[in-house]
Design an enzyme around this catalytic site. Sequence first.
Site, PDB file in Angstrom:
ATOM      1  N   GLY A 170      36.394  36.058  42.398  1.00 32.81           N
ATOM      2  CA  GLY A 170      37.531  35.771  43.247  1.00 32.81           C
ATOM      3  C   GLY A 170      38.521  36.912  43.132  1.00 32.81           C
ATOM      4  N   SER A 171      39.771  36.615  42.824  1.00 29.46           N
ATOM      5  CA  SER A 171      40.776  37.631  42.489  1.00 29.46           C
ATOM      6  C   SER A 171      42.134  37.305  43.095  1.00 29.46           C
ATOM      7  CB  SER A 171      40.408  39.047  42.943  1.00 29.46           C
ATOM      8  OG  SER A 171      39.187  39.459  42.400  1.00 29.46           O
TER       9      SER A 171
END
Length: 805
Positions: free
Chosen positions: A241-242
């Site tokens: 993700g991030s």
Amino acid sequence: MRTRLRQLVVSAVALLTASAALPAATAADGDRGDGHHPSHGGLSAVIRYTEYGIPHIVADDYADLGFGTGWAQAADQVCVLADGFVTVRGERSRYFGPDTAPDFSLSSATKNLTSDLYFRGVRDTRSVQRLLERPAPVGPSRQVKELMRGWAAGYNAWLRKNRITDPACEGAAWVRPVTTLDVFSRAYALAVLGGEGRFVDAIATAQPPAPGAAPKAAAPDAKAAARAASELFSTGDADMGSNAVAFRGDTTANGRGLLLGNPHYPWAGGRRFWQAQQTIPGELNVSGGSLLGSPITQIGFNAKVAWSHTVATGTPMNLHQLTLDPGDPTTYLVDSKAERMTKRSVTVAVKDGEPVTRTQWWTRYGPVVTSLGSDLSLPWTAGTAYALADPNTGNLRFADTSLGFAKARGTADVLKALGRHQGLPWVNTVAADSAGHTLFTQSQVLPRITDELAARCSTPLGRATYPAAGVAVLDGARGDCAPGSDPDALQPGVFGPAKMPTLKDAPYAENSNDSAWLANADRPLTGYERVFGNVGTQRSMRTRGAVEDVAAMADKGGLTVRDLQKQQFANRVPAADLAAEDAARACAALPGGTATGSDGTVVDVSEACRVLAAWDRTVDTSSRGALLYDRFWRKLTRAVPNAQLWKVPFSAADPVRTPNTLNTAAPGFATALADTVTELRAAGIALDAKLGDHQFVVRADRRIPVHGGTESLGVWNKIEAPWNAAAGGYAEVSSGSSHIQAVGWDGGRCPVARTLLTYSQSSNPNSPHHLDQTRLFSAEKWVTSRFCEKDIRSSPKLKVVRVSQ
């Protein structure tokens, strides 16, 4: 340049308090798969190590820089790297057996055999070699080819001169020298990770129906297909993700930009980051994180600009529904003309067994597949089949794009690099620079599926999957239903740079894996095609919390790198701010302080009510009540549909603050509470236990507490770990915060940067850098980046290693 390199080395050595120099290394011979001997050229580099084993690699040219990078990566990660090269050569079954599973680093294959059948097929058909033969910028540049050649030579040189001490591969026959082709094949695997890489099992096992089979089968259920596609391409619950945010100069203390990057990647296996600084005097100077096996920095900073990536919502593949020739299920029709599928026979060596040969079937669009993930079958009948199209099979430009970032002098140059190389397969870019500019852009390689094309050419299945998940299923029998081309696109069938959602110079630009719509809530991005992502729909809890946080920071102003550090480890739980008080109050109002569990048992939950009320609503290691709420929230959100969970529904006019107000009268609320109390008590875990006592990793037989929280809680500092009550809770992190960087500038020549590699630099348990940064992460401490010469030379841990062939 050699004079400048010698000056750097002599200056460093003169200031050493201790120096370690290895003898000159000779690279081992490798296959000549790409026409180059991997050790050709007499390559060399200087590696200067500072605290936490971070290498600062200095070289004369790109081949030498690749050499030093390959050497240094092998020293830290040789077993993980070697395992990945076994994968891309299609040799996992040969060494590990056909039925065990890879670690999902380079594909989603569930068995070594299907992984091998796919990657051996890539090798047999010269897919990567053909891309290497294309002239730049469509193919890789000479500089990137030199980096890759040097990396292979450096890795081989390290193998020749060093004894492996990592028990994961010590003495293993599968640790072998590599070729430049192997290194590019690894880059190819990463490029197709969001497309063909998701469907390796389906590609490897798709077979035509038996003679005499019925011409039709039941069509896939449209609602089930939409649900399966949405789950498959959801970025929130994936292992990657991030978060990233860039702040404009007028929000900061000194008028210069700021960037906080927080990528969420696996903590084990081949999709880990590795930290380094790379320098070619007068040509390149960049610091940051590289994905293992890559010779160039993917996420990082230089003296003028910093950038990070977040996994994007763009759907990097599509399907074509084929109409088959009634007399031959391996022949399909396009504009009423018959085209035979291409039959590929792939043979894989198998440990302790006979070689296995399987057939794959390919079309003008791509391979035939028979499923869309594990939850949706796409039956190949006598009349219908489905082909997967992935434009990233024509993309080896990620490294050139990253190299363009590394040389950039500002966000405008970042955007130019994206336009010139068009090589990002599945990520957004967020950047800030020393002049105070910000940038968000979803510049990625996507099939050119316009909403008009989808409306005109979608099959009944596609009319369900495209609105739900951006997965187009087009009529493959019509030539006019193939994706078109933009005039500014480097390859046919993809969108050009002009169509990419882009936000320049906003006070803040932020992304947490939702679409581009709310990169800045005051300047929403709209007008892009559905394949890029959605608009006007409910955002994830993490996006909502992140936008709240960064908007408040921008409004406050006067920001510094220290504010970025505070944001990273604030460990606020947005889902608790929305619902914990209501949950505690409703809990306390339960008659007799009891609730009935899913098994019908009446459970005393009164203690849980008090713990929830007293909890500080963070997921720090010392937080009491965080574990209780985490387990409760997971059960509640699985049991109660989103539409019933909140009293105030989502509104596109207020997307950050809605939905809200927990519906504690919803069926399942009291049950989730009772089941949580039962679960924790059965595991011998106190309801008010500290989070860090039950969320941890074990390194060198030591427990290291881990803070952070799961996706559904909305925590910026995302941590995902499988629940294991017998082991004491969340006993090993699977993915989450990885290569973190907080970067700014103070007007001098050196960026002001704090970094952290959460899982540390080396996977070797015998390395001194196997857990040192993990301890820092646990203590919410940072590494002060040593970017400029004066800072590198002054390191008390400075060690110089000269490596050469």
